[in-house]
Design a protein around this motif. Structure first.
Motif, short mmCIF file in Angstrom:
data_model
loop_
_atom_site.label_atom_id
_atom_site.label_comp_id
_atom_site.label_asym_id
_atom_site.label_seq_id
_atom_site.Cartn_x
_atom_site.Cartn_y
_atom_site.Cartn_z
N ALA A 63 0.82 -1.21 0.00
CA ALA A 63 0.00 0.00 0.00
C ALA A 63 0.85 1.26 0.00
O ALA A 63 0.55 2.24 -0.69
N LEU A 211 1.09 6.31 4.81
CA LEU A 211 0.27 5.12 4.62
C LEU A 211 0.65 4.01 5.59
O LEU A 211 -0.21 3.28 6.10
N ALA A 214 -0.79 4.96 8.95
CA ALA A 214 -2.24 4.77 8.94
C ALA A 214 -2.60 3.30 9.00
O ALA A 214 -3.55 2.90 9.69
N THR A 215 -1.85 2.48 8.28
CA THR A 215 -2.09 1.04 8.31
C THR A 215 -1.87 0.48 9.71
O THR A 215 -2.63 -0.35 10.20
N ALA A 273 -11.81 1.23 -3.47
CA ALA A 273 -11.69 1.05 -2.02
C ALA A 273 -12.93 0.35 -1.45
O ALA A 273 -12.81 -0.52 -0.58
N THR A 395 -5.49 2.80 -2.96
CA THR A 395 -6.78 3.00 -2.29
C THR A 395 -7.48 1.67 -2.04
O THR A 395 -8.16 1.50 -1.01
N GLN A 397 -5.92 -1.14 -1.37
CA GLN A 397 -5.24 -1.73 -0.22
C GLN A 397 -5.68 -1.06 1.08
O GLN A 397 -5.82 -1.71 2.11
N VAL A 398 -5.90 0.25 1.04
CA VAL A 398 -6.40 0.94 2.23
C VAL A 398 -7.78 0.42 2.60
O VAL A 398 -8.08 0.18 3.77
N THR A 401 -7.33 -3.01 4.19
CA THR A 401 -6.79 -2.95 5.55
C THR A 401 -7.86 -2.47 6.53
O THR A 401 -7.98 -3.00 7.65
#
Length: 456
Positions: A63, A211, A214-215, A273, A395, A397-398, A401
């Motif tokens: 990501a 990122l 955030a992850t 997403a 996006t 991958q976000v 997650t």
């Protein structure tokens, strides 16, 4: 310099197969590892948290580096970045197989994610330049999605067999011969449009840190470690503001100027997403709800995973006949219905109802994802194709997650249906946005390729 001659359809087929197998390899590494967790725990003497990091490290690196991978594809040439990514992915996979302990495995898994981040956007950029007509490009992207989507169907079954025969290390060894096959199929150079400007590394590094933080915040929230989640969340917020400030003064910004105010492309990023949120909710929650063996879990998921592998070919025909918005909307209708059926099934232990729900979920993925990829590529300038691929997959991958964290926080024996219902609500928001996008009457046209700055 004049634009390169586009090869005939038949001569492009091996290259399309190679590009699709590369993405297959990236997805297979995620799905096949799901059934290897117990074997890794026993071999490396670790627990659930340790093996969880083996998965999270890969997705975090992927990501965080996808936007950089897209920028490298645009500015250095998609073919160069793709070849390096595939070769590095094969080598890093062998390194994972030889890991003596958990720490080494985590390091090599992070490298694996970085090389995967080079493969995904560059493969999409190469398809965009191999197939420059919207109709043929839509069919090619659908074939790319179908072949790569087969990893979802093959992963649990193939992983279970490999682990039974040779242990978890065989799961990583498998990627090396696949990488060689991809390099052979794509041995002929694919000419792509590229930018002449140098890369400004600082915005990419700060974005990667943003990122990653955030992850970590989302992951820790899913594990209900609230102080750490709050800390990482604040760090991510500060880094996000720093990224924006640095990028404004950068000579080579993260997002090409042609994409900054391109609302259709950013809408497609949001759709991606939402789809990955729903898909990850299913893949994450079903094995925990069923509490079954890897083989039984793989069989239970087959109604969804097989359709994800096969149905994109039909999606390509739908896109060619009606445009991308129709299958995108169909997917956002099918997915929430399937999720609601799955919620009812896990609450009442109804196997048949679960199968029907997963079948509709598979239809939702296989209708929506290939069409929205084509939708985004068709509405971006040709020299931004790599950036589109990078941002779109970042996006996604976000979304994935966030789904894993939300499902981990809400799933319990008393509330098995809650994650599915939340995902259904996310899909309904996506459906509403397709209606709003349609009312804006954005023209369905793809831009022409420029005739200069071609990388050979």
């Amino acid at each position: 310099m004049s634009a390169p001659t586009v090869p005939a359809e038949r001569s492009r087929t091996p290259q399309l197969l190679g590009l699709s197998l590369a993405y297959f390899m990236v997805l297979l590494d995620t799905t096949v590892l799901a059934v290897a967790e117990r074997s890794i725990m026993t071999s490396l003497h670790t627990g659930v948290v340790g093996v969880g990091w083996a998965t999270t490290t890969y997705t975090m690196a992927l990501a965080a580096a996808l936007v950089l991978g897209g920028s490298l594809a645009d500015r250095l040439g998609g073919y160069r970045v793709f070849v390096v990514g595939v070769a590095g992915f094969g080598a890093a996979s062998l390194a994972c197989a030889c890991s003596p302990d958990l720490a080494a495995l985590l390091v090599f898994r992070a490298l694996l994610g970085l090389f995967a981040a080079a493969i995904v956007p560059s493969s999409l950029a190469l398809i965009a330049h191999l197939y420059r007509q919207p109709r043929s490009r839509g069919r090619a992207i659908s074939a790319w999605a179908a072949i790569s989507g087969a990893a979802m169907a093959a992963g649990p079954v193939l992983g279970g067999w490999l682990i039974a025969v040779a242990g978890w290390r065989a799961v990583f060894v498998l990627n090396a011969p696949l990488a060689l096959v991809v390099l052979v199929l794509c041995r002929s150079r694919i000419a792509t449009v590229r930018r002449a400007r140098a890369i400004s590394w600082l915005p990419h590094l700060v974005l990667a840190a943003t990122l990653a933080s955030a992850t970590l915040a989302i992951t820790r929230a899913g594990q209900r470690s609230w102080p750490q989640a709050a800390l990482f969340g604040l760090v991510a917020l500060a880094l996000a503001f720093g990224t924006a400030a640095i990028d404004r003064s950068s000579p080579a910004p993260l997002v090409p100027g042609s994409l900054r105010r391109n609302r259709p492309v950013w809408t497609a990023f949001g759709w991606g997403a939402a789809i990955n949120y729903a898909l990850t909710t299913v893949i994450f929650s079903i094995p925990l709800v069923l509490a079954a063996s890897p083989a039984r879990t793989g069989v239970a998921l087959l109604p969804m995973t097989l359709l994800v592998a096969v149905n994109p070919l039909l999606t390509g025909r739908l896109v060619a006949a009606f445009g991308p918005v129709v299958p995108i909307r169909l997917g956002f209708v099918a997915f929430p219905v399937g999720l609601c059926l799955a919620a009812a099934a896990v609450a009442g232990d109804h196997a048949v109802l679960l199968g029907v729900g997963l079948l509709l979920c598979g239809a939702g993925v296989s209708w929506t994802l290939p069409a929205l990829v084509g939708y985004a590529v068709d509405r971006a300038a040709p020299d931004a194709a790599g950036a589109v691929g990078g941002i779109l997959n970042a996006t996604r991958q976000v979304g994935a997650t966030l789904a894993a964290a939300a499902a981990g926080a809400t799933l319990s024996p008393r509330t098995p249906a809650v994650p599915f219902l939340i995902a259904a609500a996310v899909c309904l928001i996506g459906l509403a946005s397709t209606v709003a996008r349609h009312r804006s009457r954005t023209p369905d046209r793809a831009p022409e390729l420029p005739s200069d700055r071609v990388s050979n």
